[in-house]
Design an enzyme around this catalytic site. Structure first.
Site, PDB file in Angstrom:
ATOM      1  N   THR A 217      32.595  40.364  40.964  1.00 22.28           N
ATOM      2  CA  THR A 217      32.376  39.330  41.983  1.00 22.28           C
ATOM      3  C   THR A 217      32.449  39.933  43.381  1.00 22.28           C
ATOM      4  O   THR A 217      33.158  40.912  43.595  1.00 22.28           O
ATOM      5  CB  THR A 217      33.470  38.264  41.802  1.00 22.28           C
ATOM      6  OG1 THR A 217      33.206  37.585  40.588  1.00 22.28           O
ATOM      7  CG2 THR A 217      33.529  37.275  42.943  1.00 22.28           C
ATOM      8  N   ASP A 248      36.691  30.389  39.374  1.00 20.61           N
ATOM      9  CA  ASP A 248      37.435  30.028  40.592  1.00 20.61           C
ATOM     10  C   ASP A 248      36.624  30.190  41.875  1.00 20.61           C
ATOM     11  O   ASP A 248      36.918  29.530  42.879  1.00 20.61           O
ATOM     12  CB  ASP A 248      38.684  30.909  40.704  1.00 20.61           C
ATOM     13  CG  ASP A 248      38.319  32.392  40.769  1.00 20.61           C
ATOM     14  OD1 ASP A 248      37.491  32.841  39.941  1.00 20.61           O
ATOM     15  OD2 ASP A 248      38.831  33.105  41.651  1.00 20.61           O
TER      16      ASP A 248
HETATM   17  N1  ASP Z   1      36.600  35.210  39.379  1.00 15.15           N
HETATM   18  C1  ASP Z   1      35.326  35.264  38.752  1.00 15.15           C
HETATM   19  C2  ASP Z   1      35.239  34.176  37.726  1.00 15.15           C
HETATM   20  O1  ASP Z   1      36.179  33.957  37.014  1.00 15.15           O
HETATM   21  C3  ASP Z   1      35.045  36.567  38.070  1.00 15.15           C
HETATM   22  C4  ASP Z   1      35.191  37.771  38.965  1.00 15.15           C
HETATM   23  O2  ASP Z   1      36.015  37.780  39.879  1.00 15.15           O
HETATM   24  O3  ASP Z   1      34.459  38.732  38.746  1.00 15.15           O
HETATM   25  O4  ASP Z   1      34.188  33.589  37.610  1.00 15.15           O
END
Ligand code: ASP
Length: 352
Positions: A217, A248
């Site tokens: 992300t 999130d």
């Molecule tokens: N936080 C993101 C999610 O759970 C994934 C990530 O941080 O890569 O969708």
């Protein structure tokens, strides 16, 4: 006191006031912090050429945002410029190069928040928006809503004149291979080692748990010359996600939050835990209600995530230009560029 003495005293006081007024105010700090995901990011696993590519992309994104700020632009514009660069890079799990869901499709989430006005915009589960962070901002500025999802969000985009892109635009061979690994691992009932996003069933809990080795992300927090903060996050979520799962990142207060009174935060990690720990707002609340400094607040919140069993990290920035980048994984792609001259990219745990 004689009249003469009184006059002299008055002159002295006035003189002191004038001197103070003439002292130039120290320049206001400005700058930005960026992340490209946390996870099992080990020097031994990352070939030098690939490491260089990750660093170059992060630096280009930082530079794009910093230029906006240095030219007197807003924190919001800087976040947008930075996140767009990372969405356009196939390396990171956002925009082009996003991970694939269980149906082999990219479904993208993004959020942006303006710390000056406490306004926010977010989208979840879109499949045809080239730069999800741009649409998130449009939700904030051109709709009465905060979070739009799926087909409705795309309908909103079309109403604004967006050109929808085919889902194949986002899909890369690397992500297809990762999905296959996750499917194979799932079929064998265990998480795939060394790859992002296997889906694992925990028999004891009877629940599906996403096992992430690496999260890609992207996020950015920025402070502009006027003292305003902004935060933005963009993601494809987690490999092999099912049933319209939303993480999130687009949840205001969980993966993304900004408030001039406290801080701007963008998170990355196992989203289910970050939602439950209301991570981004928890950091701001610690600052506001407990008067904790930024670094302590961010570290305490990440410790709470860890206590729940979650992994990941955050980038955070306060209105004074203090930064924090705590994480509880072996690494996090991260960097900052500040008006103090600090300009650095880091990938691994300190000292590793
Ligand atoms: N936080 C993101 C999610 O759970 C994934 C990530 O941080 O890569 O969708």
């Amino acid at each position: 006191m004689s009249l003469k003495q009184l006059c002299r005293l008055t002159a002295l006081v006035l003189g002191a006031c004038c001197t103070r007024a003439e002292t130039p105010a120290p320049p206001r700090p400005f700058g930005l912090v960026v992340h490209g995901g946390a996870g099992v990011i080990l020097r031994a696993d990352l070939p030098a050429a690939l490491e260089a590519e990750y660093r170059t992309a992060l630096q280009a994104a930082l530079d794009a945002g910093y230029t906006v700020l240095a030219d007197g632009g807003t924190a919001l514009d800087a976040v947008l410029a930075t996140v767009c660069r990372l969405e356009d890079s196939p390396l990171y799990n956002a925009g082009r190069g996003a991970v694939l869901n269980a149906d082999g499709v990219c479904e993208l989430d993004a959020a942006i928040m303006d710390g000056r006005t406490i306004t926010a915009g977010a989208i979840a589960g879109v499949r045809h928006i080239r730069n999800p962070i741009v649409l998130a901002r449009d939700v904030m500025e051109k709709s009465p809503h905060v979070l739009l999802s799926g087909a409705g969000a795309e309908q909103f985009a079309t109403s604004l004149g967006y050109t929808l892109v085919p889902n194949e635009y986002f899909q890369t061979e690397r992500r297809k291979a990762q999905l296959q690994q996750a499917r194979d691992a799932e079929a064998k009932g265990r998480p795939a080692a060394g790859m992002p996003g296997g889906l694992r069933r925990q028999p004891a809990a009877g629940a599906l748990v996403l096992d992430e080795r690496k999260f890609g992300t992207v996020g950015c927090v920025a402070l502009d010359r006027a003292g305003n903060l902004a935060a933005g996050t963009s993601t494809g979520g987690m490999t092999n996600k099912k049933f319209g799962r939303v993480g999130d990142s687009p949840i205001i207060g969980a993966g993304t939050y900004a408030n001039n009174r406290t801080c701007a935060v963008s998170a990355t990690g196992h989203g289910e835990y970050f939602i439950r720990a209301v991570v981004a707002y928890d950091i701001a609340a610690r600052m506001e209600y407990l008067h904790r400094p930024l670094a302590a607040a961010a570290a305490e919140t990440i410790a709470r995530v860890g206590a729940l069993g979650g992994t990941g990290g955050v980038i955070a920035l306060d209105a004074r230009g203090n930064i924090a980048m705590p994480f509880n994984t072996p690494g996090m792609y991260r960097g900052c560029k500040l008006s103090t001259g600090e300009d650095r990219i880091e990938l691994f745990e300190p000292g590793r």
